[in-house]
Design a protein around this motif. Sequence first.
Motif, PDB file in Angstrom:
ATOM      1  N   SER A  39      -6.577   2.700   2.823  1.00  0.00           N
ATOM      2  CA  SER A  39      -6.793   3.648   1.731  1.00  0.00           C
ATOM      3  C   SER A  39      -8.169   3.489   1.093  1.00  0.00           C
ATOM      4  CB  SER A  39      -5.702   3.501   0.673  1.00  0.00           C
ATOM      5  OG  SER A  39      -5.844   2.283  -0.017  1.00  0.00           O
ATOM      6  N   LEU A  40      -8.824   2.374   1.328  1.00  0.00           N
ATOM      7  CA  LEU A  40     -10.171   2.177   0.779  1.00  0.00           C
ATOM      8  C   LEU A  40     -11.227   2.947   1.559  1.00  0.00           C
ATOM      9  CD1 LEU A  40     -10.032  -1.643  -0.015  1.00  0.00           C
ATOM     10  CD2 LEU A  40      -9.809   0.267  -1.611  1.00  0.00           C
ATOM     11  N   GLN A  41     -10.854   3.434   2.724  1.00  0.00           N
ATOM     12  CA  GLN A  41     -11.771   4.251   3.516  1.00  0.00           C
ATOM     13  C   GLN A  41     -11.732   5.679   2.996  1.00  0.00           C
ATOM     14  OE1 GLN A  41     -10.510   3.843   7.527  1.00  0.00           O
ATOM     15  NE2 GLN A  41     -10.895   1.662   7.604  1.00  0.00           N
ATOM     16  N   SER A  42     -12.613   6.494   3.470  1.00  0.00           N
ATOM     17  CA  SER A  42     -12.676   7.868   2.981  1.00  0.00           C
ATOM     18  C   SER A  42     -11.723   8.798   3.730  1.00  0.00           C
ATOM     19  CB  SER A  42     -14.105   8.390   3.113  1.00  0.00           C
ATOM     20  OG  SER A  42     -14.484   8.400   4.472  1.00  0.00           O
ATOM     21  N   THR A  43     -10.818   8.244   4.518  1.00  0.00           N
ATOM     22  CA  THR A  43      -9.848   9.059   5.254  1.00  0.00           C
ATOM     23  C   THR A  43      -8.469   8.890   4.629  1.00  0.00           C
ATOM     24  OG1 THR A  43      -9.359   7.271   6.800  1.00  0.00           O
ATOM     25  CG2 THR A  43     -11.160   8.752   7.386  1.00  0.00           C
ATOM     26  N   ASP A  44      -7.491   9.585   5.167  1.00  0.00           N
ATOM     27  CA  ASP A  44      -6.132   9.483   4.641  1.00  0.00           C
ATOM     28  C   ASP A  44      -5.267   8.519   5.448  1.00  0.00           C
ATOM     29  OD1 ASP A  44      -6.057  11.055   6.859  1.00  0.00           O
ATOM     30  OD2 ASP A  44      -4.719  12.561   6.034  1.00  0.00           O
ATOM     31  N   VAL A  45      -5.884   7.537   6.063  1.00  0.00           N
ATOM     32  CA  VAL A  45      -5.154   6.550   6.864  1.00  0.00           C
ATOM     33  C   VAL A  45      -4.173   5.769   6.009  1.00  0.00           C
ATOM     34  CG1 VAL A  45      -5.430   4.455   8.235  1.00  0.00           C
ATOM     35  CG2 VAL A  45      -6.997   6.338   8.547  1.00  0.00           C
ATOM     36  N   GLY A  46      -4.582   5.369   4.828  1.00  0.00           N
ATOM     37  CA  GLY A  46      -3.713   4.586   3.951  1.00  0.00           C
ATOM     38  C   GLY A  46      -2.455   5.336   3.566  1.00  0.00           C
ATOM     39  N   ALA A  47      -2.597   6.614   3.253  1.00  0.00           N
ATOM     40  CA  ALA A  47      -1.434   7.426   2.889  1.00  0.00           C
ATOM     41  C   ALA A  47      -0.497   7.578   4.075  1.00  0.00           C
ATOM     42  CB  ALA A  47      -1.884   8.790   2.387  1.00  0.00           C
ATOM     43  N   GLY A  48      -1.057   7.785   5.247  1.00  0.00           N
ATOM     44  CA  GLY A  48      -0.239   7.918   6.449  1.00  0.00           C
ATOM     45  C   GLY A  48       0.499   6.639   6.788  1.00  0.00           C
TER      46      GLY A  48
END
Length: 66
Positions: A39-48
């Motif tokens: 989630s610290l990245q600029s993508t929605d990987v953390g939410a997924g």
Amino acid sequence: MINVLEHYGALRAARKLLTPLLRPLMGVPGTVGLALIGSLQSTDVGAGMTKGLADSDELTDKEKNT
């Protein structure tokens, strides 16, 4: 990229390494730490990743709300 790392066991190793650090500090398992890093990245990987953990019942209700 994550699928390749998961195939070789890197995510499983990261979970085992992060759990002893995050459990006493934040009260969450290492799996949640991977979602936090994502989630610290600029993508929605953390939410997924968080949704996937919640759907597979790897998170307790308390951990979901933390």
